[in-house]
Write an enzyme that holds these catalytic residues in place. Structure first.
Site, PDB file in Angstrom:
ATOM      1  N   HIS A   1       0.857  -1.196   0.000  1.00 45.01           N
ATOM      2  CA  HIS A   1       0.000   0.000   0.000  1.00 45.01           C
ATOM      3  C   HIS A   1       0.891   1.243   0.000  1.00 45.01           C
ATOM      4  CE1 HIS A   1      -3.329  -2.685   1.708  1.00 45.01           C
ATOM      5  NE2 HIS A   1      -3.542  -2.470   0.426  1.00 45.01           N
TER       6      HIS A   1
ATOM      7  N   GLU B   1       1.686   3.842   3.056  1.00 41.53           N
ATOM      8  CA  GLU B   1       2.201   3.351   4.335  1.00 41.53           C
ATOM      9  C   GLU B   1       3.730   3.455   4.356  1.00 41.53           C
ATOM     10  OE1 GLU B   1       0.317  -0.539   4.372  1.00 41.53           O
ATOM     11  OE2 GLU B   1      -1.672   0.376   4.269  1.00 41.53           O
TER      12      GLU B   1
ATOM     13  N   ARG C   1      -3.274   4.780  -2.137  1.00 43.79           N
ATOM     14  CA  ARG C   1      -3.087   3.442  -1.556  1.00 43.79           C
ATOM     15  C   ARG C   1      -2.805   2.356  -2.602  1.00 43.79           C
ATOM     16  NH1 ARG C   1      -5.609  -0.110   2.552  1.00 43.79           N
ATOM     17  NH2 ARG C   1      -6.652  -1.877   1.580  1.00 43.79           N
TER      18      ARG C   1
ATOM     19  N   HIS D   1       2.859  -3.808   6.627  1.00 42.96           N
ATOM     20  CA  HIS D   1       1.914  -2.713   6.410  1.00 42.96           C
ATOM     21  C   HIS D   1       1.985  -1.741   7.590  1.00 42.96           C
ATOM     22  CE1 HIS D   1      -0.877  -4.455   3.251  1.00 42.96           C
ATOM     23  NE2 HIS D   1      -0.118  -5.509   3.536  1.00 42.96           N
TER      24      HIS D   1
ATOM     25  N   GLU E   1       1.235  -4.960  10.953  1.00 39.09           N
ATOM     26  CA  GLU E   1       0.767  -3.571  10.875  1.00 39.09           C
ATOM     27  C   GLU E   1       1.623  -2.806  11.880  1.00 39.09           C
ATOM     28  OE1 GLU E   1      -1.533  -2.277   8.914  1.00 39.09           O
ATOM     29  OE2 GLU E   1      -2.751  -3.965   8.226  1.00 39.09           O
TER      30      GLU E   1
END
Ligand code: ARG
Ligand code: ZN
Length: 417
Positions: free
Chosen positions: A177, A180, A235, A305, A379
């Site tokens: 993405h 990020e 994104r 991510h 994440e």
């Protein structure tokens, strides 16, 4: 003599044509009731909200904390509606443009165009860095071209490891993405950690002697470039859709596993568009082909991510538990305990579908479906305060703690393969 500095900082992020976000806000709401959920969904229809967490309004439910970005022109109406409907909210960014600029807070480093590990590097700088790593550490690093992106940029995997033999391997990608940014920063950091640790750290030496790391520092290069030159909040990738004016497929919805089902959309204008067909995108195809051609050796798949501070593992496309779910949970727990030993950063872990939200066509589920037993999605920081705009001053701490978690997983994989 303030002027030259001002020029530098103004050009550091993007050129004059770039989208600006003056007066845009990022709002965090606490949803209590079904009415609240309905309100947000209808606001999304009217105002086309940019969801930060979860990734689309289709995922929201009562009792959820939801973050989204709103256009300057809509703030008054939206905040009024929230108040009127007694939705509790907090403003995370009063002025998103200011947040974008605040992100680049290592201004000392910013004056130079050179590659630095504790700043955000643009794509050209990252490419040069990769070549330099390969030429300066030719005993440990080799570049492998895996094909081009939609816009024709070469995707290059860094193979880091001592032996030339096909021993057990770990594949890790960053930057699926585009927005990020902390993710590619981590892949670069981790490569340095490996090459510089080799001669002075026994643990790294052991890892590199017995394991191969395949590291793709930016998977969605076209999108990443676009976040630097046009729209910081982009994104998806940059391929145009058929029969639509919208651009971009969500590459983490495009893999060939339960494709375009739960948590995906077939509508090209959404942020979770699954693409024309499974693996229709160059970027996904190239990664899948590379992994398939090394399937015998790749024992673990890790995708990086941001944000939310989580370690996730299959499944994403169903709430059913994966056969080795318990083991994946234990590995995650161990990795998190390493990670948080440094700065006490709080992480949670669990099967993706129930821990964050269900998605289909995601890379971790796909890797798992190909028999890669140890498949994880990270994440990274934070939990929403800065979201995608994590300040550069946090790169160092974020990368140091994440390195501990990845090393933990690598050691586990090594002793179990
Ligand atoms: N935030 C990422 C996304 O929206 C990952 C969500 C969890 N899904 C997964 N397959 N791990 O694509
Ligand atoms: Zn993501």
């Amino acid at each position: 003599m303030g002027l030259p500095w001002i020029c530098f900082s103004a050009f550091a992020v993007c050129l004059a044509s770039c989208l600006k976000f003056h007066g845009h806000k990022v709002i965090q709401v606490q949803l209590e009731t079904e009415e609240h959920v309905k309100l947000i969904k209808s606001m999304d229809k009217t105002f086309n909200l940019d969801f930060w967490r979860p990734d689309s309004s289709s995922r929201i439910a009562p009792k959820m904390t939801v973050d989204f970005h709103i256009h300057a022109n809509h703030t008054e109406t939206i905040l009024h509606l929230l108040k009127q409907n007694t939705v509790h909210y907090e403003v995370l960014f009063h002025d998103l443009q200011a947040g974008i600029e605040a992100q680049l807070d290592n201004s000392r480093l910013r004056k130079s165009q050179k590659h630095k590990y504790n700043k955000y590097n643009d794509w050209d700088t990252i490419t040069d860095w990769a070549s330099k790593m390969a030429s300066e550490h030719s005993d440990l690093v080799r570049l492998i071209d895996i094909g081009n992106t939609y816009e024709g940029r070469p995707m290059t995997v860094l193979r880091v490891g001592q032996s030339n033999a096909e021993g057990p391997a770990i594949f890790m990608d960053c930057g699926i993405h585009a927005r990020e940014w902390i993710s590619p920063a981590f892949c670069q950091w981790f490569v340095r950690e490996l090459v510089s640790g080799y001669s002075k750290n026994e643990e790294i030496k052991k890892l590199l002697t017995n394991l191969t790391f395949y590291i793709l520092p930016v998977l969605n290069i076209d999108g990443y470039v676009y976040t630097w030159t046009e729209d910081r909040m982009w994104r998806k990738n940059r391929s145009p859709a058929e029969d639509s004016d919208c651009f971009g497929t969500d590459l983490n919805r495009n893999f060939n596993v339960s494709w375009c089902d739960i948590g995906s959309s077939d509508e090209p204008c959404t942020e979770i568009y699954c693409g024309k067909s499974a693996q229709s995108e160059e970027e996904t195809k190239n990664v899948a082909n590379f992994i398939l051609s090394h399937l015998k050796s790749i024992k673990a798949y890790i995708s990086i991510h941001a944000f939310s501070q989580m370690i996730l593992y299959p499944y994403s496309y169903t709430y059913e538990l994966a056969p080795n779910s318990k083991e994946l949970g234990e590995i995650s727990k161990g990795a998190i305990s390493e990670l948080s030993s440094l700065y006490k950063t709080k992480y949670v872990y669990g099967p993706s579908a129930s821990t964050i939200y269900p998605t289909s066509g995601s890379s971790d589920d796909w890797a798992y479906s190909q028999g890669i037993q140890y498949s994880f999605t990270f994440e990274l920081r934070d939990t929403g305060k800065r979201g995608f705009l994590l300040p550069e001053s946090q790169i160092r701490a974020t990368c140091k703690e994440t390195t501990l978690a990845i090393k933990y997983i690598a050691n586990y994989v090594l002793s179990h393969s």
